[in-house]
Design a protein around this motif. Structure first.
Motif, PDB file in Angstrom:
ATOM      1  N   ARG A  67       0.846  -1.201   0.000  1.00 27.39           N
ATOM      2  CA  ARG A  67       0.000   0.000   0.000  1.00 27.39           C
ATOM      3  C   ARG A  67       0.884   1.255   0.000  1.00 27.39           C
ATOM      4  NH1 ARG A  67      -5.145   1.233   2.157  1.00 27.39           N
ATOM      5  NH2 ARG A  67      -5.375  -0.928   2.821  1.00 27.39           N
ATOM      6  N   LEU A  68       1.871   1.266   0.919  1.00 27.09           N
ATOM      7  CA  LEU A  68       2.782   2.417   1.009  1.00 27.09           C
ATOM      8  C   LEU A  68       3.542   2.633  -0.285  1.00 27.09           C
ATOM      9  CD1 LEU A  68       4.823   2.487   4.350  1.00 27.09           C
ATOM     10  CD2 LEU A  68       3.350   4.253   3.381  1.00 27.09           C
ATOM     11  N   ALA A  69       4.072   1.527  -0.835  1.00 33.97           N
ATOM     12  CA  ALA A  69       4.872   1.630  -2.060  1.00 33.97           C
ATOM     13  C   ALA A  69       4.032   2.227  -3.183  1.00 33.97           C
ATOM     14  CB  ALA A  69       5.405   0.253  -2.459  1.00 33.97           C
ATOM     15  N   LEU A  70       2.784   1.782  -3.310  1.00 28.35           N
ATOM     16  CA  LEU A  70       1.913   2.309  -4.369  1.00 28.35           C
ATOM     17  C   LEU A  70       1.565   3.772  -4.103  1.00 28.35           C
ATOM     18  CD1 LEU A  70      -0.467  -0.771  -4.854  1.00 28.35           C
ATOM     19  CD2 LEU A  70       1.309   0.021  -6.443  1.00 28.35           C
ATOM     20  N   HIS A  72       3.374   6.012  -2.368  1.00 29.37           N
ATOM     21  CA  HIS A  72       4.545   6.865  -2.612  1.00 29.37           C
ATOM     22  C   HIS A  72       4.851   7.003  -4.103  1.00 29.37           C
ATOM     23  CE1 HIS A  72       6.063   6.258   1.764  1.00 29.37           C
ATOM     24  NE2 HIS A  72       5.164   7.198   1.661  1.00 29.37           N
ATOM     25  N   ALA A  73       4.473   5.999  -4.877  1.00 28.11           N
ATOM     26  CA  ALA A  73       4.719   6.063  -6.322  1.00 28.11           C
ATOM     27  C   ALA A  73       3.548   6.735  -7.051  1.00 28.11           C
ATOM     28  CB  ALA A  73       4.924   4.652  -6.864  1.00 28.11           C
ATOM     29  N   SER A  74       2.597   7.270  -6.287  1.00 22.62           N
ATOM     30  CA  SER A  74       1.372   7.871  -6.845  1.00 22.62           C
ATOM     31  C   SER A  74       0.644   6.898  -7.761  1.00 22.62           C
ATOM     32  CB  SER A  74       1.689   9.168  -7.620  1.00 22.62           C
ATOM     33  OG  SER A  74       2.355  10.053  -6.788  1.00 22.62           O
ATOM     34  N   MET A  75       0.572   5.655  -7.336  1.00 24.55           N
ATOM     35  CA  MET A  75      -0.094   4.616  -8.134  1.00 24.55           C
ATOM     36  C   MET A  75      -1.246   3.985  -7.366  1.00 24.55           C
ATOM     37  SD  MET A  75       3.039   2.497  -9.792  1.00 24.55           S
ATOM     38  CE  MET A  75       4.167   3.207 -10.980  1.00 24.55           C
ATOM     39  N   PHE A  76      -1.659   4.644  -6.304  1.00 21.48           N
ATOM     40  CA  PHE A  76      -2.704   4.057  -5.454  1.00 21.48           C
ATOM     41  C   PHE A  76      -4.033   4.740  -5.772  1.00 21.48           C
ATOM     42  CE2 PHE A  76      -5.137   3.445  -1.571  1.00 21.48           C
ATOM     43  CZ  PHE A  76      -4.846   2.123  -1.245  1.00 21.48           C
ATOM     44  N   LEU A 107      -6.952  -5.588  -0.189  1.00 22.29           N
ATOM     45  CA  LEU A 107      -6.315  -4.411  -0.800  1.00 22.29           C
ATOM     46  C   LEU A 107      -6.469  -4.454  -2.320  1.00 22.29           C
ATOM     47  CD1 LEU A 107      -4.364  -1.890  -0.503  1.00 22.29           C
ATOM     48  CD2 LEU A 107      -2.505  -3.480  -0.926  1.00 22.29           C
ATOM     49  N   LEU A 108      -6.129  -5.619  -2.910  1.00 20.43           N
ATOM     50  CA  LEU A 108      -6.131  -5.719  -4.367  1.00 20.43           C
ATOM     51  C   LEU A 108      -7.527  -5.561  -4.963  1.00 20.43           C
ATOM     52  CD1 LEU A 108      -3.527  -8.578  -4.978  1.00 20.43           C
ATOM     53  CD2 LEU A 108      -3.207  -6.108  -5.150  1.00 20.43           C
ATOM     54  N   SER A 109      -8.551  -6.019  -4.231  1.00 20.97           N
ATOM     55  CA  SER A 109      -9.901  -5.920  -4.794  1.00 20.97           C
ATOM     56  C   SER A 109     -10.408  -4.474  -4.758  1.00 20.97           C
ATOM     57  CB  SER A 109     -10.864  -6.843  -4.052  1.00 20.97           C
ATOM     58  OG  SER A 109     -10.964  -6.401  -2.721  1.00 20.97           O
ATOM     59  N   GLY A 110      -9.783  -3.631  -3.955  1.00 19.37           N
ATOM     60  CA  GLY A 110     -10.287  -2.257  -3.817  1.00 19.37           C
ATOM     61  C   GLY A 110      -9.516  -1.217  -4.611  1.00 19.37           C
ATOM     62  N   ILE A 111      -8.456  -1.619  -5.347  1.00 15.20           N
ATOM     63  CA  ILE A 111      -7.669  -0.599  -6.077  1.00 15.20           C
ATOM     64  C   ILE A 111      -7.594  -0.898  -7.568  1.00 15.20           C
ATOM     65  CG2 ILE A 111      -6.249   0.104  -4.097  1.00 15.20           C
ATOM     66  CD1 ILE A 111      -3.989  -1.681  -5.227  1.00 15.20           C
ATOM     67  N   GLU A 112      -7.386   0.183  -8.329  1.00 17.78           N
ATOM     68  CA  GLU A 112      -7.203   0.035  -9.780  1.00 17.78           C
ATOM     69  C   GLU A 112      -5.858  -0.620 -10.043  1.00 17.78           C
ATOM     70  OE1 GLU A 112      -9.365   0.859 -12.023  1.00 17.78           O
ATOM     71  OE2 GLU A 112     -10.706   2.273 -11.018  1.00 17.78           O
TER      72      GLU A 112
END
Ligand code: KG4
Ligand code: ZN
Length: 394
Positions: A67-70, A72-76, A107-112
């Motif tokens: 979650r953090l990595a995404l 910080h990479a503006s991919m969340f 987490l995966l089911s809730g994000i693009e």
């Protein structure tokens, strides 16, 4: 191309995301995120890494780190409505990772799907139960996001940590080609000299016959009553001994230092420290001064052996590049001694030392090592990826 990497081979859980472009001679890498959770404090009570605890902690740490990595990479990007995941496949895949299973799927089911093109994961060497958690997480990401996987050798990751030149904390340049090289990889599990002329085709020309240098630091530290990981503790006491100019009261052996081989050995040094501490504590507990003097002698003994074997490895291979990496390369005394050797006796050799922040385990080095494979489409089928505790170079 954007690569997400996962490292879980020992007691650090890491996830990094990089974006990479290439010029003729260089891979230009931007670090979009580089997350790490260390379990060292948890393992300290056991005096070393406890495999089942490591596995469990990786499984707990991976989802929050992802979650953090995404982020910080503006991919969340959260979804307005959740798509169904290929649940059956994922259930089977994550059956052995209950701590990871629920949180990750939630987490995966809730994000693009993020703009990630490949996932890199350490598949060895390391602790197999720990490696499997990272591998299964990588497989889940590969299935859900429909992206390929690049399995990476952890030791090659260490090598890339030294090959990368930091132009800023976020931008690294990695050479595509290198003059004939020798790498000294010194970590908690390995100590080896690796010779190569092409990145990806490695020959081990010498390695420890028993304990690794980092393992020796850790075991000796334990004998001195210091906490795990022992390397930084011994380095700290050794520095104090030098600053206070304490006398050299004890001499420890330099195992195999003069033997005509690039192989090394450190278990005799640990045994000598055991005997010395047993003798000294027959009368009184070890004093702080004794600990500092012994710590400095341990550091000097390991440095002497590494310098002497490096000299031999450079003569034998006629290498023009010398790489130093792995957790023990965070040791300033050792690196300074190796630098002096190169400056005084091998002026024609280029020395590449991994930045201190990338010396110990991290996921960024795994992403770096994945670049040449990912850019040329050298991926591995999910079913063929397994943990290999004793993975050698292919
Ligand atoms: O590469 P690494 O993080 O993990 C493995 O792949 O094993 O290396 C960890 C090792 C530990 O043994 C630790 O004590 C040692 O690196 N280490 C050091 C220093 N910092 C970490 N050894 C000596 N001096 C240091 N400053
Ligand atoms: Zn390592």
């Amino acid at each position: 191309m954007n690569i997400l990497s996962i490292e879980t081979s020992c007691d650090e859980t890491g996830i990094a995301i990089i974006s990479v472009t290439e010029s003729d001679a260089t891979y230009v890498t931007n670090v979009l995120s580089n997350e790490l959770i260390s379990q060292a404090e948890l393992h300290a009570q056991y005096g070393g890494v406890f495999p089942s605890l490591a596995k469990q902690e990786h499984a707990k740490a991976l989802t929050p780190l992802l979650r953090l990595a995404l982020q910080h990479a503006s991919m969340f990007t959260t979804k307005n409505f959740s798509d169904p995941l290929p649940t059956e496949k994922l259930e089977t895949l994550l059956a052995r990772e209950p701590e990871l299973h629920t949180e990750l799927l939630q987490l995966l089911s809730g994000i693009e799907k993020p703009p990630i093109d490949a996932v890199a994961v350490t598949h060895g060497p390391g602790l197999e139960p720990a490696l499997w958690v990272g591998i299964n997480c990588a497989k889940a990401l590969s299935i859900v996001w429909n992206i390929p996987i690049v399995p990476i050798n952890h030791m090659e990751g260490h090598m890339y940590a030294a090959l990368a030149t930091a132009l800023s904390p976020r931008e690294y340049h990695i050479p595509k080609h290198i003059t004939p090289a020798v790498a000294l990889l010194i970590s908690g599990g390995h100590t080896e000299f690796v010779s190569f002329t092409t990145l990806g085709a490695y020959t081990v020309i010498g390695k420890t016959r028993d304990d690794a240098a980092g393992e020796c630091f850790d075991k000796c530290a334990r004998l001195l009553g210091l906490s795990y990981p022992g390397g930084p503790e011994i380095a700290r006491l050794a520095r104090e001994a030098r600053e206070e100019q304490l006398p050299q009261l004890y001499t420890l052996p330099r195992p195999m230092m003069t033997e005509h081989t690039c192989d090394l050995s450190f278990s005799g040094l640990k045994t000598a420290v055991l005997r010395l501490t047993q003798t000294l504590t027959q009368i009184d507990p070890l004093s702080e001064t004794d600990k500092k003097i012994i710590a400095r002698e341990i550091e000097d003994a390991i440095a002497d052996v590494l310098v002497s074997k490096t000299k031999r490895a450079l003569f034998e291979t006629n290498a023009h590049t010398f790489i130093v990496s792995g957790g023990v390369s965070a040791n300033t005394t050792i690196v300074n001694r190796l630098r002096t050797l190169i400056d005084t006796e091998f002026g024609y050799v280029q020395l590449l030392v991994s930045p201190r922040t990338l010396a110990t385990d991290n996921a960024l080095m795994i992403a770096f090592a994945a670049i040449p494979l990912a850019l040329t489409g050298q991926f591995t089928q999910i079913a063929d990826i397994q943990a290999h505790g004793n993975l050698a170079y292919s």
